[in-house]
Write a protein that holds these residues in place. Structure first.
Motif, mmCIF file in Angstrom:
data_model
loop_
_atom_site.group_PDB
_atom_site.id
_atom_site.type_symbol
_atom_site.label_atom_id
_atom_site.label_comp_id
_atom_site.label_asym_id
_atom_site.label_seq_id
_atom_site.Cartn_x
_atom_site.Cartn_y
_atom_site.Cartn_z
ATOM 1 N N ASN B 159 0.849 -1.187 0.000
ATOM 2 C CA ASN B 159 0.000 0.000 0.000
ATOM 3 C C ASN B 159 0.892 1.247 0.000
ATOM 4 O O ASN B 159 1.389 1.664 1.042
ATOM 5 N N ASN B 161 0.175 4.322 -0.484
ATOM 6 C CA ASN B 161 -0.354 5.478 0.260
ATOM 7 C C ASN B 161 0.100 5.394 1.718
ATOM 8 O O ASN B 161 0.455 6.399 2.333
ATOM 9 N N ARG B 164 3.832 6.245 1.923
ATOM 10 C CA ARG B 164 4.077 7.699 1.903
ATOM 11 C C ARG B 164 3.777 8.314 3.267
ATOM 12 O O ARG B 164 4.550 9.103 3.805
ATOM 13 N N LYS B 165 2.653 7.910 3.811
ATOM 14 C CA LYS B 165 2.232 8.418 5.123
ATOM 15 C C LYS B 165 3.292 8.085 6.199
ATOM 16 O O LYS B 165 3.601 8.909 7.056
ATOM 17 N N GLY B 441 1.243 7.385 -5.330
ATOM 18 C CA GLY B 441 0.307 6.669 -4.462
ATOM 19 C C GLY B 441 -0.189 5.386 -5.105
ATOM 20 O O GLY B 441 0.403 4.862 -6.049
#
Lengths: 91, 453
Positions: B159, B161, B164-165, B441
């Protein structure tokens, strides 16, 4: 009831009366000695004793007494439940 | 007599001179029955359940430690990933829950509590988003709470996303604990393929397949393996593997016995035994030095990966034979700050970040306790996480990233974390950007399980 056994190990410089002093403490605590073996390895006294602690509740008190004796004589004295040796050296 | 004097001496020598220890007994506690739409209720139930089940953990472990003469270094607790019970709690409430966990750990006298976690390898639910938002404050505002986040698995893919988080969260957590050199990041692990029964921190959590309460044990002993190898300087590599295997067997047997005794006395089921060679800063208690003993002038030079692969596999083989329930991560950890040999490898320019990455392909976890230059960007950190997750995803193994971008420090500085966490030379990162890829993403699809050349 299954027998609970511990191993007393004494390592250090050889001197007169080691076994006498250790066994005196065990006798005072009414602990039976099941087996004893002793050898001199490269000038070092090594003794191993198997003792019966089935009815002996306070192993830590015994450890403390023997540790104090060890300190007075300049020896290392350990008391450990036998199971650990069984686990590590017997399949 | 059942035992020979030399056998007795071997056990005593392993403990007193070679740092054989039970690294941790970790009690896993399910918190799923503590979920409540009323946050105050939940907070209370969590505290009560943990302090009830683990009330005798420390005292029992210490008693067993003395009776058998084998030190147990840490007592720890792992819990249900907190994101699963957060529900509609706010970010502030999630931080408050972390403080509750911290308080429970301090009251119980346990060293760490792990499971401030979220499994987001495919998507992010409401509770999980709350936990992520709370992470920097939760970690910098607590002392003993450990967090982990799963961002990928072999079956789900990665994942991105979430990756990145996590880059952003690590950066923020470092900033928020900059007085302590970014220490909050040392309590945060980003996983690919995490395991549910790992007793080691910072990545322990009590997985969904586990029961209400369980006791897992982690055993260590790089020092024992090192001195066993030192006795055979001319053995060929097959024999080296055999020596490591036999040593691992003995250590694991000791660990399993201690674990079972502690579990029995606490009236809790025994879970798994995790034999992982986890180094400490104590003299000779180093994984790097084992690799050097196998025959490398410095860890990180050519041949390091082959030596590590041999060692990791031999440890697993010995451990698997010795225990009925091997689990967790079982293998070798290569944390930098906790291993004097790794630190020396970096200072002598033998060991680089790229080599450490490559080493994670064949050892049990991943990039661990690595201090990075303070100007590493969130996208760069995310890039490092993505690379490591890809290694885990393709190789069907657990990989993890625990990196600390130390605020205000640059390549070549030395940072001190203190205690078990040790000290680390600050490493540089690649100066070129990964920004565009990270900002795309989405998800990296799960890989094929066939056509695997």
């Amino acid at each position: 009831m299954e027998q609970k056994r511990a191993i007393v190990s004494v390592i250090g410089k050889d001197q007169v009366g080691i076994i006498a002093k250790v066994t005196t403490i065990l006798a005072e605590e009414t602990i039976n000695i099941l087996d004893i073996s002793q050898t001199i390895l490269q000038d070092f006294f090594t003794m191993m004793m198997i003792i019966d602690v089935t009815k002996y509740e306070d192993l830590e008190a015994l450890q403390q007494k023997l540790a104090d004796l060890g300190e007075a004589l300049g020896l290392t004295i350990n008391v450990q439940l036998e199971d650990i040796f069984q686990a590590m050296h017997r399949v | 007599m059942n035992f020979a004097v030399n056998e007795m001496m071997e056990t005593i020598r392993m403990v007193q001179m070679e740092n054989l220890d039970i690294r941790t007994v970790t009690m896993g506690i399910s918190l799923r029955d503590c979920a409540d739409s009323n946050f105050e209720q939940m907070n209370k139930k969590v505290y009560e359940k943990i302090t009830y089940y683990a009330k005798d953990l420390k005292i029992t472990a210490e008693k067993v430690e003395r009776e058998f003469g084998i030190p147990i270094i840490n007592k720890r607790i792992s819990i249900t990933p907190i994101a699963e019970i957060l529900g509609h709690a706010s970010v502030e409430q999630a931080v408050e829950l972390a403080k509750t966990l911290d308080k429970a750990a301090i009251v119980l006298g346990v060293d760490f509590i792990g499971g401030y976690s979220a499994l987001i390898h495919k998507g992010i639910s409401v509770g999980e988003q709350t936990l992520l938002d709370a992470l920097p404050d939760a970690l910098s505002g607590t002392e003993r709470v450990c967090a982990s986040v799963s961002v990928g698995t072999t079956r789900a893919g990665i994942n991105m996303n979430a990756v990145r988080k996590m880059g952003e969260i690590i950066k923020e957590a470092a900033e928020k604990s900059k007085e302590q050199n970014g220490l909050a990041c040392a309590k945060l692990v980003v996983f690919c393929n995490p395991v549910e029964d790992n007793p080691f921190m910072a990545g322990a959590f009590h997985g969904a397949g586990e029961g209400d309460v369980v006791l897992n044990v982690g055993v260590s002993g790089p020092g024992v393996v090192l001195s066993a190898l030192k006795r055979y300087p001319h053995a060929d590599l097959g024999e080296v593997s055999d020596i490591i295997k036999k040593t691992a067997f003995k250590i694991t047997r000791a660990g399993e016995l201690i674990g079972r005794v502690v579990a029995e006395r606490l009236g809790v089921p025994f879970g798994i035994m995790d034999l992982s060679l986890a180094p400490t800063n104590a003299m000779n208690d180093s994984v790097a030095e084992i690799l050097e003993e196998i025959g490398l002038e410095r860890v990180g030079t050519h041949g390091t990966i082959a030596a590590l692969a041999l060692m990791n596999d031999a440890v697993k083989k010995g451990g698997a034979m010795a225990s009925s329930y091997v689990g967790g991560l079982s293998g070798a950890f290569i944390p930098v700050s906790e291993d004097n040999g790794m630190i020396r490898g970096i200072l002598d320019d033998a060991l680089s970040l790229s080599k450490l990455e490559a080493m994670t392909c064949v050892c049990s976890v991943g990039l661990d306790m690595i201090a990075l230059t303070g100007d590493a960007t969130p996208a760069t950190l995310a890039g490092i996480i993505a690379d490591e997750a890809a290694i885990g995803m393709i190789n069907k193994k657990t990989t993890a990233v625990r990196i600390i971008p130390v605020p205000g420090m640059k390549e070549g500085d030395m940072v001190e974390f203190g205690g078990l966490l040790g000290r680390a030379p600050v490493m540089g990162v690649n100066p070129y950007s990964s920004e565009k890829m990270i900002n795309r993403g989405g998800r990296i699809p799960a890989p094929l399980q066939s056509l695997i050349n």
